[in-house]
Design a protein around this motif. Structure first.
Motif, PDB file in Angstrom:
ATOM      1  N   GLY A 211       2.356  13.312  14.516  1.00 20.43           N
ATOM      2  CA  GLY A 211       3.778  13.491  14.756  1.00 20.43           C
ATOM      3  C   GLY A 211       4.275  14.837  14.281  1.00 20.43           C
ATOM      4  O   GLY A 211       3.497  15.796  14.156  1.00 20.43           O
TER       5      GLY A 211
ATOM      6  N   ALA B  72       0.858  -1.190   0.000  1.00 17.33           N
ATOM      7  CA  ALA B  72       0.000   0.000   0.000  1.00 17.33           C
ATOM      8  C   ALA B  72       0.890   1.234   0.000  1.00 17.33           C
ATOM      9  O   ALA B  72       2.034   1.192   0.447  1.00 17.33           O
TER      10      ALA B  72
ATOM     11  N   GLY C  82       4.098   8.014   0.710  1.00 17.31           N
ATOM     12  CA  GLY C  82       5.467   7.635   0.371  1.00 17.31           C
ATOM     13  C   GLY C  82       6.522   8.219   1.302  1.00 17.31           C
ATOM     14  O   GLY C  82       7.666   8.374   0.914  1.00 17.31           O
ATOM     15  N   HIS C  83       6.174   8.496   2.562  1.00 22.60           N
ATOM     16  CA  HIS C  83       7.183   8.978   3.521  1.00 22.60           C
ATOM     17  C   HIS C  83       8.030   7.831   4.060  1.00 22.60           C
ATOM     18  O   HIS C  83       9.169   8.015   4.439  1.00 22.60           O
TER      19      HIS C  83
ATOM     20  N   HIS D  67       2.618  -3.230   9.091  1.00 18.78           N
ATOM     21  CA  HIS D  67       1.894  -3.088   7.814  1.00 18.78           C
ATOM     22  C   HIS D  67       1.765  -4.398   7.067  1.00 18.78           C
ATOM     23  O   HIS D  67       1.536  -4.399   5.870  1.00 18.78           O
TER      24      HIS D  67
ATOM     25  N   VAL E 190       2.713  13.489   6.754  1.00 19.20           N
ATOM     26  CA  VAL E 190       2.800  12.026   6.949  1.00 19.20           C
ATOM     27  C   VAL E 190       1.390  11.422   6.952  1.00 19.20           C
ATOM     28  O   VAL E 190       0.443  12.020   7.449  1.00 19.20           O
TER      29      VAL E 190
ATOM     30  N   GLY F 147       3.201   5.147  16.198  1.00 26.51           N
ATOM     31  CA  GLY F 147       2.867   6.562  16.131  1.00 26.51           C
ATOM     32  C   GLY F 147       3.339   7.324  17.359  1.00 26.51           C
ATOM     33  O   GLY F 147       2.651   7.407  18.372  1.00 26.51           O
TER      34      GLY F 147
ATOM     35  N   PRO G 137       9.577   1.301   3.027  1.00 27.90           N
ATOM     36  CA  PRO G 137      10.628   0.570   3.732  1.00 27.90           C
ATOM     37  C   PRO G 137      11.708   0.012   2.817  1.00 27.90           C
ATOM     38  O   PRO G 137      12.700  -0.502   3.270  1.00 27.90           O
TER      39      PRO G 137
ATOM     40  N   ALA H 204      -7.604   5.913   4.429  1.00 34.06           N
ATOM     41  CA  ALA H 204      -6.219   5.435   4.385  1.00 34.06           C
ATOM     42  C   ALA H 204      -5.256   6.434   3.744  1.00 34.06           C
ATOM     43  O   ALA H 204      -4.054   6.378   3.979  1.00 34.06           O
TER      44      ALA H 204
ATOM     45  N   VAL I 149      -2.699   6.802   8.753  1.00 34.34           N
ATOM     46  CA  VAL I 149      -2.956   5.370   8.982  1.00 34.34           C
ATOM     47  C   VAL I 149      -1.649   4.596   9.171  1.00 34.34           C
ATOM     48  O   VAL I 149      -1.472   3.885  10.157  1.00 34.34           O
TER      49      VAL I 149
ATOM     50  N   SER J 174       5.458  15.920  11.369  1.00 37.12           N
ATOM     51  CA  SER J 174       5.206  16.437  10.013  1.00 37.12           C
ATOM     52  C   SER J 174       3.742  16.251   9.610  1.00 37.12           C
ATOM     53  O   SER J 174       3.236  15.130   9.616  1.00 37.12           O
TER      54      SER J 174
ATOM     55  N   GLY K  80      -2.459  -6.707   6.264  1.00 35.99           N
ATOM     56  CA  GLY K  80      -3.519  -6.386   5.309  1.00 35.99           C
ATOM     57  C   GLY K  80      -3.408  -4.931   4.904  1.00 35.99           C
ATOM     58  O   GLY K  80      -2.483  -4.225   5.321  1.00 35.99           O
ATOM     59  N   VAL K  81      -4.349  -4.488   4.067  1.00 41.42           N
ATOM     60  CA  VAL K  81      -4.397  -3.064   3.704  1.00 41.42           C
ATOM     61  C   VAL K  81      -5.548  -2.432   4.476  1.00 41.42           C
ATOM     62  O   VAL K  81      -6.697  -2.855   4.357  1.00 41.42           O
TER      63      VAL K  81
HETATM   64  C1  LIG Z   1       9.476  13.820   7.662  1.00 38.50           C
HETATM   65  C2  LIG Z   1       8.963  12.647   8.455  1.00 38.50           C
HETATM   66  C3  LIG Z   1       8.482  12.844   9.746  1.00 38.50           C
HETATM   67  C4  LIG Z   1       7.994  11.766  10.493  1.00 38.50           C
HETATM   68  N1  LIG Z   1       7.566  11.967  11.776  1.00 38.50           N
HETATM   69  C5  LIG Z   1       7.121  10.933  12.506  1.00 38.50           C
HETATM   70  C6  LIG Z   1       6.712  11.117  13.864  1.00 38.50           C
HETATM   71  O1  LIG Z   1       6.754  12.228  14.394  1.00 38.50           O
HETATM   72  N2  LIG Z   1       6.281  10.028  14.562  1.00 38.50           N
HETATM   73  C7  LIG Z   1       6.198   8.776  13.993  1.00 38.50           C
HETATM   74  O2  LIG Z   1       5.783   7.816  14.667  1.00 38.50           O
HETATM   75  N3  LIG Z   1       6.588   8.577  12.711  1.00 38.50           N
HETATM   76  C8  LIG Z   1       7.059   9.606  11.975  1.00 38.50           C
HETATM   77  N4  LIG Z   1       7.491   9.403  10.700  1.00 38.50           N
HETATM   78  C9  LIG Z   1       7.459   8.041  10.172  1.00 38.50           C
HETATM   79  C10 LIG Z   1       6.105   7.730   9.520  1.00 38.50           C
HETATM   80  O3  LIG Z   1       5.100   7.624  10.491  1.00 38.50           O
HETATM   81  C11 LIG Z   1       6.196   6.406   8.776  1.00 38.50           C
HETATM   82  O4  LIG Z   1       7.235   6.470   7.842  1.00 38.50           O
HETATM   83  C12 LIG Z   1       4.899   6.061   8.092  1.00 38.50           C
HETATM   84  O5  LIG Z   1       4.946   4.705   7.684  1.00 38.50           O
HETATM   85  C13 LIG Z   1       4.632   6.960   6.896  1.00 38.50           C
HETATM   86  O6  LIG Z   1       3.381   6.691   6.357  1.00 38.50           O
HETATM   87  P1  LIG Z   1       2.946   7.332   4.960  1.00 38.50           P
HETATM   88  O7  LIG Z   1       1.580   6.889   4.686  1.00 38.50           O
HETATM   89  O8  LIG Z   1       3.214   8.789   5.055  1.00 38.50           O
HETATM   90  O9  LIG Z   1       4.012   6.708   3.969  1.00 38.50           O
HETATM   91  P2  LIG Z   1       3.911   5.513   2.890  1.00 38.50           P
HETATM   92  O10 LIG Z   1       5.321   5.356   2.403  1.00 38.50           O
HETATM   93  O11 LIG Z   1       2.863   5.771   1.900  1.00 38.50           O
HETATM   94  O12 LIG Z   1       3.562   4.254   3.750  1.00 38.50           O
HETATM   95  C14 LIG Z   1       4.580   3.631   4.491  1.00 38.50           C
HETATM   96  C15 LIG Z   1       4.372   2.129   4.501  1.00 38.50           C
HETATM   97  O13 LIG Z   1       3.206   1.852   5.258  1.00 38.50           O
HETATM   98  C16 LIG Z   1       2.466   0.805   4.680  1.00 38.50           C
HETATM   99  N5  LIG Z   1       1.122   1.293   4.431  1.00 38.50           N
HETATM  100  C17 LIG Z   1       0.760   2.497   3.905  1.00 38.50           C
HETATM  101  N6  LIG Z   1      -0.575   2.599   3.859  1.00 38.50           N
HETATM  102  C18 LIG Z   1      -1.065   1.449   4.383  1.00 38.50           C
HETATM  103  C19 LIG Z   1      -2.377   0.958   4.606  1.00 38.50           C
HETATM  104  N7  LIG Z   1      -3.443   1.672   4.273  1.00 38.50           N
HETATM  105  N8  LIG Z   1      -2.538  -0.269   5.149  1.00 38.50           N
HETATM  106  C20 LIG Z   1      -1.455  -1.009   5.483  1.00 38.50           C
HETATM  107  N9  LIG Z   1      -0.192  -0.592   5.296  1.00 38.50           N
HETATM  108  C21 LIG Z   1       0.005   0.614   4.745  1.00 38.50           C
HETATM  109  C22 LIG Z   1       3.207   0.367   3.432  1.00 38.50           C
HETATM  110  O14 LIG Z   1       4.032  -0.737   3.778  1.00 38.50           O
HETATM  111  C23 LIG Z   1       4.093   1.548   3.119  1.00 38.50           C
HETATM  112  O15 LIG Z   1       5.252   1.150   2.490  1.00 38.50           O
HETATM  113  C24 LIG Z   1       7.991  10.454   9.930  1.00 38.50           C
HETATM  114  C25 LIG Z   1       8.477  10.257   8.640  1.00 38.50           C
HETATM  115  C26 LIG Z   1       8.980  11.333   7.906  1.00 38.50           C
HETATM  116  C27 LIG Z   1       9.545  11.079   6.540  1.00 38.50           C
END
Ligand SMILES: Cc1cc2nc3c(=O)[nH]c(=O)nc-3n(C[C@H](O)[C@H](O)[C@H](O)COP(=O)(O)OP(=O)(O)OC[C@H]3O[C@@H](n4cnc5c(N)ncnc54)[C@H](O)[C@@H]3O)c2cc1C
Length: 431
Positions: A106, A47, A51-52, A168, A111, A121, A55, A85, A114, A108, A171-172
């Motif tokens: 958090g 999912a 894209g923050h 993660h 981010v 978190g 992994p 989501a 979900v 940013s 499931g999605v």
């Molecule tokens: C600038 C920055 C600041 C941050 N600050 C914090 C913070 O203060 N506290 C903290 O705890 N974390 C923090 N993070 C980490 C962040 O919470 C994780 O990297 C999180 O996974 C990002 O989610 P995303 O949806 O933005 O990214 P995505 O890259 O879209 O998702 C990350 C991964 O989560 C999984 N995923 C996404 N959506 C789903 C879904 N719907 N169901 C199941 N799996 C899914 C996938 O494996 C995906 O590769 C930070 C990251 C960055 C880059």
């Protein structure tokens, strides 16, 4: 619905996403169909929200982009929010603020709410309210067999346990309901010291954390600013170390609590002091994370009680003499993070005192060289290391061990074998 790539935009640009199929989900049913499609063909599924946190490389398989599932509905009477989501924390903050409420977001606002919550978190008010995962009421998830499930403490208790903090790979999630907290304003911001005095600041910060109440959450961050023209001239190429603070008590009490921090300024020059009262909607200014996409590698060490001199050494290793630019952050844990939530979940390392995070931009830097530096830092902190943090593992690829204690990892592996026996979502994390 199923179309050929290009991949969706990502915040993390350092690792390629090359799925065989990209699904831009417009409804939860699209997610269910996409998982069923992949499951029927033995394709792996990932999912993608913002894209923050990617992994590692996503090669082949089906990528489900959730960015269109970005609805946020606040129930001010129940003090809850239902979140799609694809919603970012920024959207949830905006929707909750008019009701005098806030989520446990958090640093940013861009981010994804979900994925952040599934990984535990760690929010800006974490020591007062605990992990975001502790405040989840229900989750809508599509499991590998293509079944859409509403997961609650009553309906699927084991899956409800695992999804909150377990990551993660179960499931999605198409949406979740979370509890909000009654926070409209806070006292906080950052105080920036000259990095030449980093050792004094690290020692002073660690000593100060022993004196603060759990209504105060803070972290320490050090970096050498790149010599970019977009930055104020006085910061370009400069090594700085800052303390970031969020306190929900009065501004007066906040000023009293930070006085010992300001006193560090008697030996370490203060470059800026931005501590102030602010509406919660401005809480992103506390960390001022870069808002633009870029390439980075990052990892972390969850610590018990680190020795002050070893912590100083860790900051030194990743400081100006490091072979590549590295941001070092030390989050103060404890407080409500150590408390068991009402309904138990898979969030690990409740007894941890601190979290050390390392992050390096990958502008031509070899990942191998970055890992070597992180290895050195890890060895210095070794006596206090409990494990790693799932949310702060960026680009770790196959490095998926240590995110949970052995018992929790085993229980999660049991859930994966029950709900995803073919390993569509990547199989279990290592112990
Ligand atoms: C600038 C920055 C600041 C941050 N600050 C914090 C913070 O203060 N506290 C903290 O705890 N974390 C923090 N993070 C980490 C962040 O919470 C994780 O990297 C999180 O996974 C990002 O989610 P995303 O949806 O933005 O990214 P995505 O890259 O879209 O998702 C990350 C991964 O989560 C999984 N995923 C996404 N959506 C789903 C879904 N719907 N169901 C199941 N799996 C899914 C996938 O494996 C995906 O590769 C930070 C990251 C960055 C880059």
């Amino acid at each position: 619905m199923v179309s050929a790539p290009p991949a969706p935009p990502t915040f993390q640009t350092g690792f390629p996403i090359r799925p065989d199929r990209l699904v831009e989900a417009a409804t939860p049913e699209d997610v269910r169909e996409a998982v069923a499609y992949a499951g029927g063909r033995g394709l792996h599924v990932a999912a993608h929200a913002s894209g923050h946190g990617l992994p590692g490389p996503v090669e082949g398989g089906v990528l489900i982009a959730t960015r269109a599932l970005d609805s946020v509905t606040v129930d001010p009477v129940r003090r809850t929010a239902r979140i799609g989501a694809g919603a970012s924390w920024g959207r949830v903050i905006e929707a909750a603020a008019p009701h005098g409420l806030a989520p446990l977001n958090g640093s940013s606002p861009s981010v994804g709410a979900v994925s952040y919550t599934l990984g535990g978190g760690l929010g800006i008010l974490a020591r007062e309210f605990g992990y975001a995962a502790d405040h989840v009421r229900s989750l809508d998830v599509v499991t590998a067999d293509g079944t859409a499930r509403r997961v609650t403490p009553e309906r699927e208790p084991e899956l409800f346990w695992g999804l909150r903090g377990g990551g993660h790979r179960l499931g999605v999630v198409t949406g979740m309901e979370i509890a909000l907290v009654a926070v409209e304003r806070l006292y906080g911001g950052s105080i920036v010291f000259d990095g030449a005095w980093a050792a004094e600041v690290v020692r002073g910060y660690l000593a100060w954390t022993r004196t603060v109440p759990e209504t105060l959450t803070s972290s320490l961050a050090a970096l050498v600013y790149p010599a970019l023209p977009q930055l104020p001239e006085e910061l370009r190429g400069r090594y700085v170390i800052s303390v970031r603070v969020a306190f929900t008590g009065s501004a007066e009490e906040g000023e009293r609590l930070v006085a010992p921090l300001r006193a560090i300024g008697r030996s370490a020059p203060i470059l800026s002091d931005l501590l102030r009262e602010m509406p919660y909607t401005e809480s992103h200014t506390i960390h001022s994370d870069p808002p633009f996409p870029h390439a980075y590698y990052g990892d972390s060490a969850v610590l018990g009680e680190p020795d002050a001199e070893r912590t100083v050494q860790a900051f030194e290793l990743a400081g100006p003499r490091a072979p590549m630019m590295t941001v070092v952050q030390l989050n103060h844990l404890g407080g409500a993070l150590a408390a068991r939530p009402e309904v138990e979940n898979a969030v690990p390392y409740r007894d941890a005192g601190f979290l050390l995070r390392l992050l390096s931009p990958l502008d031509g830097t070899e990942v191998g060289a970055v890992r070597a530096l992180y290895g050195e830092v890890g060895r210095v902190l070794e006596p206090a290391v409990l494990g790693r943090s799932l949310n702060f593992s960026f680009g770790g690829g196959d490095r998926t061990a240590g995110f949970h204690e052995a018992e929790t990892a085993k229980r999660l592996a049991g859930l994966v074998s029950q709900y995803d026996p073919a390993g569509l979502f990547g199989g279990p994390y290592g112990a």
